[in-house]
Structure formats: C-alpha cells, structure tokens
Design a protein around this motif. Structure first.
Motif, mmCIF file in Angstrom:
data_model
loop_
_atom_site.group_PDB
_atom_site.id
_atom_site.type_symbol
_atom_site.label_atom_id
_atom_site.label_comp_id
_atom_site.label_asym_id
_atom_site.label_seq_id
_atom_site.Cartn_x
_atom_site.Cartn_y
_atom_site.Cartn_z
ATOM 1 N N ASN A 224 2.186 -7.848 11.908
ATOM 2 C CA ASN A 224 2.673 -6.826 10.984
ATOM 3 C C ASN A 224 3.564 -5.771 11.637
ATOM 4 N N TRP A 225 3.707 -5.819 12.930
ATOM 5 C CA TRP A 225 4.504 -4.798 13.623
ATOM 6 C C TRP A 225 5.935 -4.693 13.095
ATOM 7 N N PRO A 226 6.603 -5.818 12.745
ATOM 8 C CA PRO A 226 7.982 -5.695 12.243
ATOM 9 C C PRO A 226 8.094 -4.954 10.912
ATOM 10 N N LYS A 227 6.984 -4.743 10.224
ATOM 11 C CA LYS A 227 7.023 -4.081 8.922
ATOM 12 C C LYS A 227 7.305 -2.581 9.029
ATOM 13 N N MET A 228 7.099 -1.996 10.206
ATOM 14 C CA MET A 228 7.213 -0.544 10.303
ATOM 15 C C MET A 228 8.618 -0.053 9.952
ATOM 16 N N ASP A 229 9.638 -0.785 10.364
ATOM 17 C CA ASP A 229 11.007 -0.376 10.019
ATOM 18 C C ASP A 229 11.183 -0.302 8.500
ATOM 19 N N ARG A 230 10.640 -1.291 7.798
ATOM 20 C CA ARG A 230 10.777 -1.322 6.336
ATOM 21 C C ARG A 230 9.948 -0.205 5.687
ATOM 22 N N VAL A 231 8.785 0.078 6.259
ATOM 23 C CA VAL A 231 7.944 1.150 5.721
ATOM 24 C C VAL A 231 8.643 2.499 5.870
ATOM 25 N N ILE A 232 9.195 2.756 7.038
ATOM 26 C CA ILE A 232 9.902 4.019 7.259
ATOM 27 C C ILE A 232 11.086 4.136 6.302
ATOM 28 N N SER B 75 0.824 -1.208 0.000
ATOM 29 C CA SER B 75 0.000 0.000 0.000
ATOM 30 C C SER B 75 0.858 1.258 0.000
ATOM 31 N N VAL B 76 1.963 1.237 0.735
ATOM 32 C CA VAL B 76 2.893 2.370 0.704
ATOM 33 C C VAL B 76 3.482 2.529 -0.695
ATOM 34 N N ASP B 77 3.802 1.400 -1.347
ATOM 35 C CA ASP B 77 4.291 1.464 -2.726
ATOM 36 C C ASP B 77 3.268 2.158 -3.625
ATOM 37 N N GLY B 78 1.983 1.860 -3.400
ATOM 38 C CA GLY B 78 0.930 2.486 -4.192
ATOM 39 C C GLY B 78 0.874 3.985 -3.994
ATOM 40 N N MET B 79 1.060 4.443 -2.759
ATOM 41 C CA MET B 79 1.079 5.890 -2.484
ATOM 42 C C MET B 79 2.260 6.556 -3.187
ATOM 43 N N ILE B 80 3.414 5.891 -3.150
ATOM 44 C CA ILE B 80 4.602 6.451 -3.803
ATOM 45 C C ILE B 80 4.384 6.550 -5.310
ATOM 46 N N LYS C 119 11.375 2.720 3.403
ATOM 47 C CA LYS C 119 10.828 2.888 2.050
ATOM 48 C C LYS C 119 10.444 4.348 1.794
ATOM 49 N N ILE C 120 9.802 4.966 2.776
ATOM 50 C CA ILE C 120 9.387 6.358 2.630
ATOM 51 C C ILE C 120 10.606 7.275 2.576
ATOM 52 N N ASN C 121 11.589 7.013 3.435
ATOM 53 C CA ASN C 121 12.800 7.850 3.432
ATOM 54 C C ASN C 121 13.570 7.720 2.119
ATOM 55 N N GLU C 122 13.586 6.531 1.559
ATOM 56 C CA GLU C 122 14.252 6.346 0.263
ATOM 57 C C GLU C 122 13.538 7.143 -0.825
ATOM 58 N N ALA C 123 12.200 7.111 -0.814
ATOM 59 C CA ALA C 123 11.433 7.865 -1.807
ATOM 60 C C ALA C 123 11.662 9.359 -1.637
ATOM 61 N N ARG C 124 11.672 9.822 -0.404
ATOM 62 C CA ARG C 124 11.902 11.245 -0.150
ATOM 63 C C ARG C 124 13.302 11.665 -0.598
ATOM 64 N N ALA C 125 14.270 10.787 -0.414
ATOM 65 C CA ALA C 125 15.656 11.105 -0.790
ATOM 66 C C ALA C 125 15.800 11.299 -2.300
ATOM 67 N N ARG C 126 14.943 10.649 -3.083
ATOM 68 C CA ARG C 126 15.011 10.830 -4.537
ATOM 69 C C ARG C 126 14.046 11.897 -5.037
ATOM 70 N N GLY C 127 13.454 12.646 -4.084
ATOM 71 C CA GLY C 127 12.643 13.798 -4.451
ATOM 72 C C GLY C 127 11.150 13.598 -4.456
ATOM 73 N N ASP D 69 10.888 13.131 10.834
ATOM 74 C CA ASP D 69 10.600 14.564 10.741
ATOM 75 C C ASP D 69 9.526 14.912 9.727
ATOM 76 N N TRP D 70 8.981 13.932 9.001
ATOM 77 C CA TRP D 70 7.916 14.162 8.028
ATOM 78 C C TRP D 70 6.546 13.734 8.551
ATOM 79 N N VAL D 71 6.459 13.423 9.826
ATOM 80 C CA VAL D 71 5.199 12.973 10.437
ATOM 81 C C VAL D 71 4.537 14.122 11.188
ATOM 82 N N SER D 72 3.294 14.434 10.833
ATOM 83 C CA SER D 72 2.482 15.395 11.572
ATOM 84 C C SER D 72 1.410 14.622 12.350
#
Length: 581
Positions: free
Chosen positions: A295-303, A268-273, A305-313, A446-449
C-alpha cells in the motif's frame, strides 16, 4: 532582584542595560505588540526569557527577542533590561517557542498515576489531547466496570461520570501539562447500545446526539472515532455523520482512526471527505499512514486527494507520529466479529475449539471488510510484544511474535490467540508497517500536525513493568532532531508552526499556540543543536534530551532539563463550552 546570575554574561548584561538606557528611558510599544527599550521599574515581570531566538509559532523567520511573562500570560516581547524581572532565564543560543500540542495522547490514566507527564513535557509538550474513539467519560456504572477491567498495573478509582468531570478531576488532582479531550464515538455508542454491532434506532440516535451535545457544552473538542476497533468499527458512516454534525454545530471537529490505513486506504479517505462535506465541519485523520508495503504507493494519491478537497474548501487535515512502526493490540490481528459483545464474549469465542481453525485462517488472511494489522506488518518477525498484564507472560516483553511463538512451540496465529486469552487483555504490540519515504512526504504537507498516540510515562516505577513504543518518549524530539536538523525535511520555523499554532487553530483555541502578547504562557526553550530522541525499540524507557525549560501557564515544569515538581496544567475547553471558566 533577579534570581539568575551568570558571571560569564555580566559584561553583556551591563552593556545591554547601558544601551537600553541610552536609547530610551521609557516604554515604547510597537504596532506588532512588541515592547522595546525599557529600563522602567514601574513594571515588574515574573520571568524574563532573555537572549533567545524566538520562533513565535506563526511559521515566520525567528527573531532575537526577549519574552516577558507575568502571572500566567505573555505580557511583552522585545528587548528588556534584566533588572525588571524577578527571574531571568538565559536563553542565549536557544530556540524559544510556544508549547507543543500533542494531538493524540493516551496519557489520561497515566496522568492519574503520575501527573508529571514526564515523557512528553521533557520534549516540550504543554497540551495533551485525548479521545481517539474511547474517552474517559461519559460513563455509566457498567462502563466503569469495563474501564476497571482494562486497567493494567496502573489502578485507580473512577470518581467521575462525565467527560468534563474527568478533566476537572485531573486538573484538580494536579498535572504538569494542560489537558483536553474529544468525546469518544465508541464511548457514546456503548453508553446507549452496549457492545452490540447493531445500528441505533431513531430514538437511540437522538439520545446519542444529545450525549455528544452535552459533552461539547462541558468542553469537549469534538468527536473522536477509532474505526478498526470494536465497538467503534460497528458504527456506519451515517451514524458517525449524525454525531459529528452535532459536534460541528458547537464549532468542534471530527477526528478518526480510519476504517483502513492499508488495503482500503483511499476509500477511507473518501469517507472522511464525505463526512466533512455533509456535516460542514473540520475533520482530521488520526496518524496518517499507508500500512503494508503493497500500500505504500497509495500515499501520493492520498495526499493529492486531500489537497484537491482542501482546494475546493473542504476542511480536512491530518496528524502523524514520526516512526515507521505503529502500536496497538494483538486484538487488531483478529476479525471484529470475534470481539462483539465485549471482553467476556470475545474470550469465550477464542477458547471455543470449534472456532479455532476459522480464527487462525482469518488471522493468516487479508481482512475482508476489516483491517488485519498482522498481515499489514508482513509477518511475525515484524511484530514486537510490548505490554502484558500478567507477570507470568512478561518474560516475552520485547521479543518478536515469531520468537515468542517459537518459544511456546506454536504458530504465530496460535500464539496470538493464546497470549490474548492467557493475559486477559489485548496484549500491546508494535507493528512495523510504514515506509520512511512516505513519512517524509507526509511531513512536508502544511496541513499535517503531530501526535504521539502513546501514554505519558516516566522511566521509573510502575511504568517499567511494561515495554512501550519509543514514540511515547521521542515523537516530538525526533521531529526536531532527526527530521528537521539532520535530514532538513522542513525548516525549524515550519516544524514549530505544525506543533503549535496549526493544532491550536484546528482545535479553535484562541489564546495558546503563539508567542504573542496576551497569550497564555506555554513556552519552551530548547537547544536546536542538541534536541534528540533517545528511546529505541529495544530500550524505549529513555527521556529525550535538549529541552532546557518548559513553562505551562507561566510556571516552570522543566528547568535546566529537570522536572520541577510543578503541576500547573489546566483543563482546556473546546469551542462549545457553556460553563464558567
């Protein structure tokens, strides 16, 4: 003449005035926009917030500054003689900050009933943002009937058609906080397709895009989706991308409750990206979480994944609430096919004996291509019933699903079906699904509100007819008390940035979110040592404490911890607004 008199501070004030007078008899303006050392009487401030520690919303370290307000604007920050203000607020020992932004509020209908927004403004919220999936416009006459059918004990007439008309109606009616909204993707879908699960044809999709464009020009913040709830779940990613791209052309963003927050979280995160990159726009994940212990162990991978996407703009971010339990209807424990065609079709299927065994089996099984919240919670002991329409069922309010099922002589799955039918609603419930460790990990990004994902309420009157998740009363105070002061998950200045300038920047609001000269005077004054959430799952109707003063557009809505009765809230328009302010 100042309204404020504090005899215990009179000597300090006299000394302050003497020092200011001796340093300079005229106004000095600094490059930073601050003003210092003035005893001039040619400028009168309406309000002077005096002696506080200013957290300006930027994330920078706090500074000892006074905040001067005239009309609806912040006009100066610095050190000022109290004689220059009509009213002086003693902020000694207090934090002074921009008003907080609730990135997901379900307070729209509650504010029609009670414009004070008490549960939120007593925590410092000065802007409520609506529109997760469903928005209060645009509405056709059949859709108005749907809204009326969903009303519980808070009844109201629908005197508007479009989203902009609703927000204007609410402003004119009188509300304490400011208000804004995304246009709901499900609302747009139902307007053009009804509650069906089919895809739009080319002409229908073009009409849907035009509806999004009209909402953006009326002031919508972007497009909001809720992809686990029918009819929103019927939309494909291609449909959503096409609609989101229109909002993006107006400078708006796309926010979504993802298709899965559990078993298919990473997909689902991939879909948002993908939507962010294909539509070339900002996207935001509503109430980020990893639901279900497996599913709790997935949070590290999700974070990561999001940071990698943000790093590429890629402009992707998230918001969250500060509890390990979520809240939605018992409907979220049922497969989407049951709910196609609207409420009447759903209720008819639930009462069909030939379907009952199949429905029970699907409730008790992990969802196939849908999010089974009942299974994610780990069972009926982890589900609390909090909201019924029917007075006959309200004796079950506050009980777990397991307790309710036992009282009724049913299995939990049978109780889910029959309670929904008997109540004629989705039946509001609290589901315990997340881990405390993951909450803290998310907060440190730092991108979480932050958002409440809850209505604005008051511990009185009609609001007491139902229970509620404590996040309605405590989300923001809990962040500042439990996680910042007590557990030191982040510094106070960073928490305030996440509540103020970060969401304001994401929404592209130009003159709110910072304590800065020329900005609108949404300002809060609170005691960092005393700010506290008091609502619990057993006793949720309890206001938070520690918030002393709240100003919205320069007018006090909370003074000395008490609501003033003022309703200065305004419709805050999105970046595509084409009307006249």
């Amino acid at each position: 003449m100042s309204k404020y008199i504090d005899i215990n501070r009179s000597k300090k004030r006299a000394l302050k005035t003497l020092l200011i007078s001796s340093l300079c008899g005229f106004l000095v303006a600094c490059d930073s926009g601050e003003e210092r050392n003035t005893t001039s009487t040619d400028k009168t401030y309406d309000i002077l917030i005096d002696g506080g520690l200013v957290y300006d919303g930027s994330g920078n370290s706090p500074r000892a500054l006074d905040v001067a307000i005239k009309g609806d604007r912040i006009v100066a920050l610095g050190q000022f003689a109290p004689e220059n203000a009509k009213e002086v607020i003693n902020a000694e020992g207090m934090a002074v900050a921009p008003g907080f932004i609730n990135m997901l509020s379900w307070g729209a209908d509650a504010l029609i009933h009670d414009g004070r927004g008490l549960s939120d403004v007593t925590q410092g919220v000065t802007l409520e943002v609506f529109g997760e999936g469903w928005s209060m416009g645009p509405l056709t006459e059949p859709m108005k009937n749907i809204v009326k059918a969903r009303q519980t004990n808070l009844k109201y007439d629908i005197e508007w058609n479009t989203l902009g008309e609703f927000l204007t109606y609410l402003e004119n009616r009188g509300v304490s906080p400011n208000i804004a909204s995304y246009v709901g993707a499900a609302t747009v879908r139902v307007m053009h397709l009804g509650p069906t699960s089919r895809a739009p044809n080319e002409n229908e999709l073009a009409a849907m895009q035009q509806t999004v464009a009209e909402a953006m020009e009326e002031g919508a913040m972007g497009l909001g989706a809720a992809l686990i709830y029918p009819p929103g779940s019927f939309a494909t990613d291609e449909e959503l991308t096409a609609l989101a791209a229109v909002a993006g052309q107006y400078g708006g963003s796309y926010q979504a409750h993802m298709r899965s927050e559990g078993d298919r979280l990473e997909e689902s995160v991939d879909g948002m990206i993908r939507i962010a990159e294909q539509a070339n726009m900002g996207v935001e994940i509503y109430h980020l979480k990893a639901a279900g212990k497996a599913n709790w162990p997935k949070m590290d991978r999700v974070i990561a994944k999001i940071n990698e996407a943000r790093a590429r703009g890629t402009d992707i971010r998230a918001n969250m609430y500060t509890y390990t339990a979520g809240s939605t209807g018992l409907s979220a424990s049922m497969p989407p096919w049951l709910q196609e065609g609207g409420v009447e079709a759903w209720m008819k299927r639930l009462q069909d004996p030939s379907l009952r065994a199949r429905i029970i089996e699907e409730i008790n099984s992990p969802g196939k291509n849908w999010e089974n919240i009942f299974m994610a919670s780990g069972g009926a002991d982890n589900v609390i019933l909090v909201g019924f329409k029917s007075p006959a069922l309200q004796y079950l309010t506050g009980k777990t699903l397991a307790e309710a099922a036992e009282l009724r002589g049913q299995t939990p799955a049978e109780a889910i079906i029959d309670l929904v039918v008997e109540d004629g609603s989705r039946v509001e419930a609290v589901y315990f699904m997340m881990s405390e460790e993951n909450l803290k990990k998310q907060m440190q990004e730092d991108w979480v509100s932050f958002q409440s994902d809850a209505p604005t309420m008051a511990p009185e009157g009609a609001f007491l007819d139902q229970s509620v998740h404590p996040r309605a009363y405590g989300t923001f105070a809990r962040l500042l008390g439990k996680y910042v002061r007590n557990e030191k998950v982040m510094p106070l200045e960073e928490a305030i940035r996440r509540l103020t300038s970060l969401p304001a920047d994401n929404l592209k609001i130009k003159d709110r979110g910072l304590l800065q000269t020329g900005f609108l005077a949404d300002v809060v004054v609170f005691d960092p040592d005393l700010i506290e959430d008091n609502a619990t799952f057993i006793k949720p109707h309890q206001l938070s404490s520690g918030m002393q003063h709240v100003f919205v557009n320069g007018e006090a809505v909370i003074r000395n911890g008490q609501h003033t009765g003022a309703t200065p809230g305004r419709f805050v328009k999105g970046p595509g607004y084409k009307g006249q302010n």
